[in-house]
Enzyme design. Structure first.
Site, short mmCIF file in Angstrom:
data_model
loop_
_atom_site.label_atom_id
_atom_site.label_comp_id
_atom_site.label_asym_id
_atom_site.label_seq_id
_atom_site.Cartn_x
_atom_site.Cartn_y
_atom_site.Cartn_z
N HIS A 459 40.38 11.57 5.78
CA HIS A 459 40.36 13.09 5.66
C HIS A 459 39.54 13.65 6.88
CE1 HIS A 459 39.23 17.27 4.29
NE2 HIS A 459 40.70 17.37 4.05
N CYS A 835 46.95 38.19 34.73
CA CYS A 835 45.60 38.07 34.73
C CYS A 835 44.73 38.35 33.29
CB CYS A 835 44.76 38.81 35.73
SG CYS A 835 45.06 40.53 35.73
#
Length: 892
Positions: A459, A835
């Protein structure tokens, strides 16, 4: 009604078109293995359609499904030659639950269904192993009670301890009488505390397990996971039922994981591990022998209790079928080999790239396929720090390298301690014996994870790799004393709060903090980037204004600067004082005097950026933020500024008050500043042009700066600023005796600029979409304040994702597409880029590719992500539109 049950056995399998959707991952994988004539245990899968049918009947199993179950059992009996509840050779079953995707919170596997007070003795006689038979029965009762009756597993441990103390045994019962006494205690506890029984009828056991497995779909953990990952509630789960394999019985039994390649090198050879099934108790545990498959294959295949060459052939056949490195879970029961599960091999980002490149070299896949196999976001994992090797540090212990990268932090033994330290902005390593789903929050907050138990598929390992945190598992030489809050490594004792360093690439656990380095992105990574650059159409630039950022971006393959925010250059040292002098000046003459001080600083900054970019485009945004952001705020700063200007503090405070705005984001900023104070534009333009000439003379590379005017909504605004820029260009040309090539464009970040894009394009050489402010103005949401409610919107399903992270295609995206169409209609050769933050987001990049933008610009460390995402988008768009592959350099 749709088909409810799909059978499989070696050589044949009933497989629907969308197997994972109908059968869950486990059922679909076993069906695939069976259809390829690979050894699998026979069984059947109860499909998701049966789950939906049960859901419509208030979770009760429909009679038709019960009838199908009986038919499935009869089929299994005929295939195996065993009988459910038989007097000899009883049929025992395993039930494994899965959905179409990995789903935490749903039912755990239940093994040995079919054992009862009678068949346990039948099995004991068949195997001549009463301890193994009763051990299996004990396990069944515990798992059945936990899933179906919601019993606490710890209570069975307490019963076992008490019974052992009474009867005089420690680890487990020693005689059949002892075993029967313990089982009787279990039954009595279930009857007394839960008011229930474990059925003695195997078919009732199976139907109850099936019903409880169906109900686990609504477990809180599963529900949260579905909401987080967008899994529809009606997707449902499937339950695969197959004949038991006794892989823990003797020295001819065991289980393992085989990988078709050495993921560290990409070489085609069997790797993985195998755990021998038998200890004294017959259970697999921490002290069970674990073997490296690669070593067994090269040194002593006789140590493997089945035919290792047969396993290798099966794994290679699977790899050839899926054209990718595969990982296979297998079991061996009394010398017989069975494949239990297959998947594309789980791997780190670096391993994924290595395998994809290797498969391409071997001509198993093409370059475009290699590109599509890498998750662009996973490249971020390659930018994690690594340890700077030296002889000075002390290795505390070693475990398995479970998730790449290195991290230093204070020891914390619980999620609660991690949370407390994270609130204090302290770096933390979560140290546990092993992790559980409830530890996920702590793992997210921690800088790294260390577990004493577990392997590379535990896990802790799986979660850490998924969230990009360094992780070391299975550090068995270390011991935790949770009561005293201490970590033992031989004679050395560390306390909670002491610092350690973990290396998720080597498995080392090191005392104290060590120096960390960022990796060099060469080798296979560089090869993949070459593939991507050949495939992509869009350019990739960076947002940068410092030399460090610019050099980093160039190292990551940036093709220029798409956004240089000049205001970021003014906040340090003498620069901020000169800015304040300019802002607080009473007239244009005073402002020009202050700007004269800033001119050489700006020019020097731009020269360095131009030199680093060596002729690549550099887009410089003129001053954008409101002026009050540069002014002093504290009494001390105000006094210092007043003294510098030789004015009274009251004058400074009055000017500060005069510049205050109720809504600065929509206030006196961007091109509005340039129109109010054109001398600012003139200084910046002169600095840009003089720097371009100087850098060009130094490097020999032609520098063509791009000057970006922010916050334009009217063409006349751009006309005004461009006229000033052109005037300065003419002056610098006359002064220097040489011409200057440059472009003037605008940042499109306001809805009116979108609507008037055709008119603005008449004078703009380029558009750069500022998606941050465009999203704010389209939604009417302040990005700084959105966190207060956007998470609620996403949780409630009102929004699928944060529009400031991924472009809102239906709203903001529709406007961008409109602007692109209008601009190109007016000026076909106009350059169009983006941008904003979304320039480095893979999902947004896919939209920008479809819209036809020429480039994206993003932060330096997202440049590799953008390069790969742009390539993937180009490939997918070409395939979807039926066009051949496009090359950015060929198409311009």
């Amino acid at each position: 009604m749709p088909k409810r049950i799909f059978t499989f056995s070696r050589g044949s399998a009933e497989r629907p078109a969308d197997a994972a959707e109908a059968l869950g991952l486990k059922g679909a994988n076993l069906a695939l293995l069976a259809s390829l004539d690979l050894p699998v245990p026979p069984g059947f899968t109860v499909a998701t359609s049966a789950w939906r049918e049960a859901k419509s009947e208030s979770n009760a199993l429909p009679q038709a499904l019960r009838a199908d179950l009986r038919a499935g059992i009869e089929w299994l009996e005929s295939v195996t030659g065993r009988r459910f509840d038989g007097d000899v050779r009883p049929l025992l079953l395993a039930a494994r639950t899965s959905a179409r995707v990995q789903m935490p919170g749903i039912a755990e596997s239940v093994l040995d269904i079919g054992l009862n007070d009678r068949t346990v003795d039948v099995l004991a006689r068949e195997l001549n192993d009463a301890a193994f038979a009763y051990r299996s029965y004990r396990r069944f009762i515990e798992s059945y009670a936990s899933l179906v009756l919601d019993a606490d597993p710890a209570e069975f441990e307490e019963i076992s301890d008490a019974e052992g103390e009474r009867a005089g045994w420690t680890e487990e019962p020693q005689t059949v009488a002892d075993w029967r006494a313990l089982i009787a205690c279990y039954h009595a506890h279930i009857d007394r505390e839960l008011g229930a029984v474990v059925p003695q009828t195997p078919l009732e056991q199976l139907t109850n397990v099936l019903a409880a497995s169906f109900a686990s779909w609504r477990h809180p953990v599963a529900t949260s996971h579905r909401l987080l990952h967008g899994v529809p509630e009606n997707a449902g789960l499937a339950v695969t039922v197959h004949a038991m394999i006794f892989n823990e019985r003797n020295q001819k039994s065991g289980r393992g994981r085989a990988v078709s390649r050495d993921l560290t090198t990409g070489e085609s050879r069997l790797s993985g591990e195998f755990t021998l099934g038998a200890r004294g108790s017959g259970e697999i545990g921490d002290s069970a022998p674990v073997f490296d498959l690669a070593a067994l294959a090269s040194e002593d295949p006789a140590g493997f209790p089945a035919d290792l060459s047969e396993l290798t052939q099966h794994v290679r056949r699977l790899e050839a079928h899926v054209c990718d490195a595969v990982e296979v879970d297998f079991m061996i029961g009394d010398g017989a080999l069975f494949l239990m599960q297959s998947r594309v091999a789980r791997r780190t980002a670096a391993e994924a790239i290595r395998v994809a490149v290797e498969l391409t070299k071997e001509e198993i896949i093409e370059e475009n396929e290699a590109i599509l196999r890498i998750d662009p976001a996973s490249l971020d994992l390659l930018l994690h720090p690594t340890i700077e090797r030296s002889d000075d540090y002390v290795v505390l212990g070693r475990g398995m390298p479970a998730s790449p990268g290195a991290a230093t932090g204070e020891i914390a033994f619980s999620t609660e301690r991690v949370q407390a330290r994270a609130k204090e902005d302290r770096t933390v390593i979560l140290v546990r014996n092993e992790t559980y789903p409830e530890d996920i929050h702590g793992m997210h907050l921690a800088d790294g994870v260390l577990t004493i138990r577990g392997g590379t598929t535990s896990h802790a390992a799986v979660v850490a790799r998924g969230i990009g945190k360094p992780c070391v598992t299975g550090a068995g030489s270390l011991r935790i004393n949770a009561e005293t809050g201490t970590l033992f490594a031989g004679d050395r004792v560390l306390k909670e709060g002491d610092e350690i360093t973990i290396d998720g690439s080597s498995g080392e656990v090191i005392v104290g903090a060590v120096a960390l380095l960022r990796p060099s992105l060469t080798g296979d990574f560089a090869t993949l980037m070459e593939f991507a650059d050949r495939a992509r159409r869009m350019g990739v630039r960076t947002n940068a204004e410092t030399p460090i950022e610019a050099r980093s971006a160039r190292a990551f393959g940036a093709e220029g600067i798409g956004l240089c925010r000049t205001e970021h250059m003014f906040f340090e040292g003498d620069r901020i004082q000169a800015m304040r002098e300019m802002i607080l000046a009473s007239d244009a003459e005073g402002r020009r005097a202050a700007l004269d001080k800033l001119l050489p600083i700006q020019r020097s900054d731009f020269v360095e950026l131009f030199e680093i970019m060596a002729g690549l485009p550099v887009t410089i945004r003129l001053l954008d933020p409101p002026l009050h952001e540069f002014l002093p705020k504290s009494d001390g700063e105000i006094a210092e500024t007043a003294a510098m200007l030789s004015v009274d503090e009251a004058v400074v405070r009055q000017r500060i008050a005069g510049l205050e705005e109720f809504n600065p984001m929509l206030g006196h900023r961007g091109c509005r500043l340039a129109i109010s104070y054109p001398e600012i534009v003139e200084m910046q333009a002169r600095a840009i042009f003089e720097a371009a000439i100087e850098a060009g003379e130094k490097t020999g590379d032609a520098v063509v700066p791009e000057i970006m005017v922010p916050l334009v909504s009217l063409r006349r605004e751009l006309d005004f600023v461009k006229e000033r820029v052109d005037r300065v260009a003419a002056l610098v040309t006359a002064e220097r005796g040489r011409g200057i090539d440059y472009h003037v464009g605008t940042m499109i970040e306001l809805p009116r600029a979108i609507v008037r894009a055709d008119t603005i394009a008449e004078v703009a050489d380029f558009f750069s979409f500022g998606t941050n402010d465009l999203t704010q103005t389209v939604y009417g949401i302040s990005r700084d304040d959105a966190a207060n409610f956007l998470s609620t919107y996403i949780r409630q399903g009102i929004l699928e994702r944060d529009p400031f992270q991924t472009v809102d295609v239906e709203g903001v995206g529709e406007l961008i597409a409109m602007a692109v169409e209008k601009a190109r209609r007016t000026r076909p050769d106009i350059t169009l880029g983006v941008c904003g933050e979304q320039g480095g987001d893979p999902a947004s990049i896919a939209f920008f590719e479809e819209t036809g933008l020429d480039y994206v610009s993003c932060s330096p460390f997202r440049v590799p992500i953008a390069r790969l995402a742009a390539a993937q988008s180009a490939i997918r768009f070409s395939r979807a539109s039926g066009r051949g592959g496009r090359n950015r350099r060929q198409d311009g």
